[in-house]
Write a protein that holds these residues in place. Sequence first.
Motif, PDB file in Angstrom:
ATOM      1  N   ALA A 179       0.353   2.793  16.772  1.00 31.97           N
ATOM      2  CA  ALA A 179       1.538   3.280  17.485  1.00 31.97           C
ATOM      3  C   ALA A 179       1.257   3.555  18.955  1.00 31.97           C
ATOM      4  N   ALA A 180       0.045   3.988  19.270  1.00 24.04           N
ATOM      5  CA  ALA A 180      -0.288   4.330  20.656  1.00 24.04           C
ATOM      6  C   ALA A 180      -0.509   3.100  21.525  1.00 24.04           C
ATOM      7  N   CYS A 181      -0.678   1.933  20.929  1.00 25.15           N
ATOM      8  CA  CYS A 181      -0.994   0.726  21.692  1.00 25.15           C
ATOM      9  C   CYS A 181       0.255   0.214  22.402  1.00 25.15           C
ATOM     10  N   ARG A 182       0.137   0.085  23.721  1.00 24.34           N
ATOM     11  CA  ARG A 182       1.249  -0.413  24.530  1.00 24.34           C
ATOM     12  C   ARG A 182       0.959  -1.775  25.137  1.00 24.34           C
ATOM     13  N   THR A 183      -0.320  -2.099  25.365  1.00 25.63           N
ATOM     14  CA  THR A 183      -0.718  -3.428  25.830  1.00 25.63           C
ATOM     15  C   THR A 183      -2.001  -3.831  25.121  1.00 25.63           C
ATOM     16  N   TRP A 184      -2.255  -5.126  25.075  1.00 22.47           N
ATOM     17  CA  TRP A 184      -3.509  -5.617  24.507  1.00 22.47           C
ATOM     18  C   TRP A 184      -4.068  -6.725  25.390  1.00 22.47           C
ATOM     19  N   VAL A 185      -5.395  -6.838  25.381  1.00 22.83           N
ATOM     20  CA  VAL A 185      -6.082  -7.866  26.160  1.00 22.83           C
ATOM     21  C   VAL A 185      -7.120  -8.519  25.261  1.00 22.83           C
ATOM     22  N   LEU A 186      -7.063  -9.843  25.171  1.00 20.83           N
ATOM     23  CA  LEU A 186      -8.060 -10.601  24.411  1.00 20.83           C
ATOM     24  C   LEU A 186      -9.048 -11.227  25.396  1.00 20.83           C
ATOM     25  N   ASP A 187     -10.308 -10.793  25.337  1.00 20.98           N
ATOM     26  CA  ASP A 187     -11.381 -11.383  26.119  1.00 20.98           C
ATOM     27  C   ASP A 187     -11.830 -12.650  25.399  1.00 20.98           C
ATOM     28  N   THR A 188     -11.454 -13.807  25.928  1.00 17.46           N
ATOM     29  CA  THR A 188     -11.710 -15.065  25.231  1.00 17.46           C
ATOM     30  C   THR A 188     -13.157 -15.522  25.326  1.00 17.46           C
ATOM     31  N   VAL A 189     -13.951 -14.869  26.165  1.00 17.02           N
ATOM     32  CA  VAL A 189     -15.369 -15.211  26.284  1.00 17.02           C
ATOM     33  C   VAL A 189     -16.196 -14.437  25.264  1.00 17.02           C
ATOM     34  N   ASN A 190     -15.978 -13.127  25.209  1.00 14.45           N
ATOM     35  CA  ASN A 190     -16.724 -12.271  24.284  1.00 14.45           C
ATOM     36  C   ASN A 190     -15.998 -12.021  22.975  1.00 14.45           C
ATOM     37  N   HIS A 191     -14.794 -12.593  22.834  1.00 13.98           N
ATOM     38  CA  HIS A 191     -14.000 -12.467  21.606  1.00 13.98           C
ATOM     39  C   HIS A 191     -13.749 -11.005  21.241  1.00 13.98           C
ATOM     40  N   MET A 192     -13.354 -10.235  22.237  1.00 12.77           N
ATOM     41  CA  MET A 192     -13.043  -8.829  22.033  1.00 12.77           C
ATOM     42  C   MET A 192     -11.551  -8.601  22.256  1.00 12.77           C
ATOM     43  N   CYS A 193     -10.953  -7.827  21.379  1.00  9.38           N
ATOM     44  CA  CYS A 193      -9.546  -7.439  21.489  1.00  9.38           C
ATOM     45  C   CYS A 193      -9.499  -5.980  21.924  1.00  9.38           C
ATOM     46  N   ILE A 194      -8.949  -5.737  23.092  1.00 11.25           N
ATOM     47  CA  ILE A 194      -8.906  -4.396  23.665  1.00 11.25           C
ATOM     48  C   ILE A 194      -7.483  -3.868  23.571  1.00 11.25           C
ATOM     49  N   LEU A 195      -7.289  -2.791  22.823  1.00 13.57           N
ATOM     50  CA  LEU A 195      -5.980  -2.166  22.672  1.00 13.57           C
ATOM     51  C   LEU A 195      -5.873  -1.025  23.672  1.00 13.57           C
ATOM     52  N   LYS A 196      -4.783  -1.011  24.449  1.00  6.73           N
ATOM     53  CA  LYS A 196      -4.650  -0.065  25.540  1.00  6.73           C
ATOM     54  C   LYS A 196      -3.410   0.804  25.386  1.00  6.73           C
ATOM     55  N   THR A 197      -3.470   1.990  25.974  1.00  6.48           N
ATOM     56  CA  THR A 197      -2.337   2.904  25.970  1.00  6.48           C
ATOM     57  C   THR A 197      -1.777   3.039  27.383  1.00  6.48           C
ATOM     58  N   LEU A 198      -0.511   3.419  27.452  1.00 10.09           N
ATOM     59  CA  LEU A 198       0.168   3.738  28.704  1.00 10.09           C
ATOM     60  C   LEU A 198       1.106   4.902  28.432  1.00 10.09           C
ATOM     61  N   SER A 199       1.291   5.771  29.387  1.00 11.82           N
ATOM     62  CA  SER A 199       2.253   6.863  29.221  1.00 11.82           C
ATOM     63  C   SER A 199       3.664   6.297  29.299  1.00 11.82           C
ATOM     64  N   PRO A 200       4.656   6.983  28.715  1.00 10.33           N
ATOM     65  CA  PRO A 200       6.027   6.470  28.721  1.00 10.33           C
ATOM     66  C   PRO A 200       6.582   6.197  30.118  1.00 10.33           C
ATOM     67  N   ASN A 201       6.108   6.914  31.117  1.00 13.46           N
ATOM     68  CA  ASN A 201       6.626   6.737  32.467  1.00 13.46           C
ATOM     69  C   ASN A 201       5.759   5.827  33.331  1.00 13.46           C
ATOM     70  N   ALA A 202       4.714   5.255  32.757  1.00 13.54           N
ATOM     71  CA  ALA A 202       3.809   4.405  33.524  1.00 13.54           C
ATOM     72  C   ALA A 202       4.465   3.059  33.829  1.00 13.54           C
ATOM     73  N   THR A 203       3.982   2.417  34.875  1.00 13.23           N
ATOM     74  CA  THR A 203       4.478   1.105  35.273  1.00 13.23           C
ATOM     75  C   THR A 203       3.538   0.022  34.735  1.00 13.23           C
ATOM     76  N   LEU A 204       4.097  -0.977  34.098  1.00  6.43           N
ATOM     77  CA  LEU A 204       3.302  -2.090  33.599  1.00  6.43           C
ATOM     78  C   LEU A 204       2.877  -2.965  34.775  1.00  6.43           C
TER      79      LEU A 204
END
Length: 462
Positions: A179-204
């Motif tokens: 539920a806390a995940c607002r964005t995700w980044v897949l590192d295609t070199v190291n095959h890592m999936c990074i789940l990220k949070t953002l506050s409700p008022n943050a700018t993407l």
Amino acid sequence: MGLLGYGLINGATCHSDIAGDDTDEQEVVHIDMVHRCNAQRSQSGRCVAITALSVLSFIVACGVGAAALMPKLRPSKTSGLRPLNSLEMKAYEARWANNDRLPDWAKGNYAALVDPEDPGYAEALAEAPKPATTTAAPRMPIDYCGLVEKDIEYNGAAHTVWRNVLSPEVCCAKCQVLAACRTWVLDTVNHMCILKTLSPNATLSKISSTRSISGLPYRWDRPNSIFCFVVFRPQSYEQGLLAWQHKHLANIFACDEWAVYSSHRVEIIPDYLVSAVVDSDLKCQVGGEFGTALNTDIFFKVWDKVEQEGRYKYHTWTVKVDPDSVFFVQRLRVAVAFHNDTAEVGTYFNNCKFGLHGPIEVLSKKAVDAWRDGRQNCKQHFDKLCSGPCLWGEDMFIDQCLEKVLKAKRVDDWNLISEAHCASVDWTECRNGAITFHPFKDLESYKRCVENANAAPMRTLV
């Protein structure tokens, strides 16, 4: 194929020199799953081993034939890592999908552990008969993800990092569950999936990165966005309806963000559609002045979970929908477009001339905040008024609470729902242009309602 990559394959065919009739069949129960092993004679005396969580179970099931193959097995490329889950297994399948050493039927079951450089294993696999069925979960298309962009890295604070993730579908699915995940980044070199949070008022924001694929789990970035949730009873007809709705992006699954709640964790569609748990068995009595389900306490727990997860904070509107409601969010978008969340305590919609009915409830973000902060005040107020608990359903309680005690803005919209309990005579036809039709408790009638509603002309707004 390595013995360290355990518990990943959904079938087992075994040829060995076990004594007995050629057609005997044994079922081997391993720690994590059940595999079928056809104990038949083989001229080669080889056994294609399908799981290695329990070497002892393997030897008992397949006999001395296992020893003939053991020298040809070597650790797979996943050895030494944690076991792959079914989503990651799909990524490995994609990686080896074009390996011509494997028959097509085997790729879906064996790709996660097969070492394509091992000629002994490929030879043994080629001798195995084709299984009658497979149990591999279907791959979900990327369309089920909110947004995907290549060569882009999204902002956010890192919350969780998953290793050995090879596809954006897998990374996005992991983000959707959290539920806390607002964005995700897949590192295609190291095959890592990074789940990220953002506050409700943050700018993407985003930066260029040739090694990254990024995305949003849901479209919470849209203006006037809508978050929808549903509560269902496990092992009921509701579970089947939700599976169909998810597949066809219907009901809540057409909203900008959605959540599914139940009394315990249920994998409606393994890895892709999993319920969050509320602290309730979802059971209640029927009674009171109107003979309705006395489910107020249940939905107190449900709203506690909604507020705890905080998904609603990223959206203008929050909608609670019943599983057997045929709900069209695109029609709701038209209705809410005429109302801004400017009232001090927020805005909510009354959907029936007899009072709010629970199959669909629409609240603004401010109204949800007011309901969260003022719910106990409402309970004390009505307990005093009723000389004890008022025998109301949840829909009547929230209606009375928001209007009479918290003073939220109440908007009447009779087009929100078409159902018999709200004096609709043609609700079963699903052709009157309503936003929601209720109830349709079996899949055939549900699909027929969807088809009729989509074929019917929409009402003209004047």
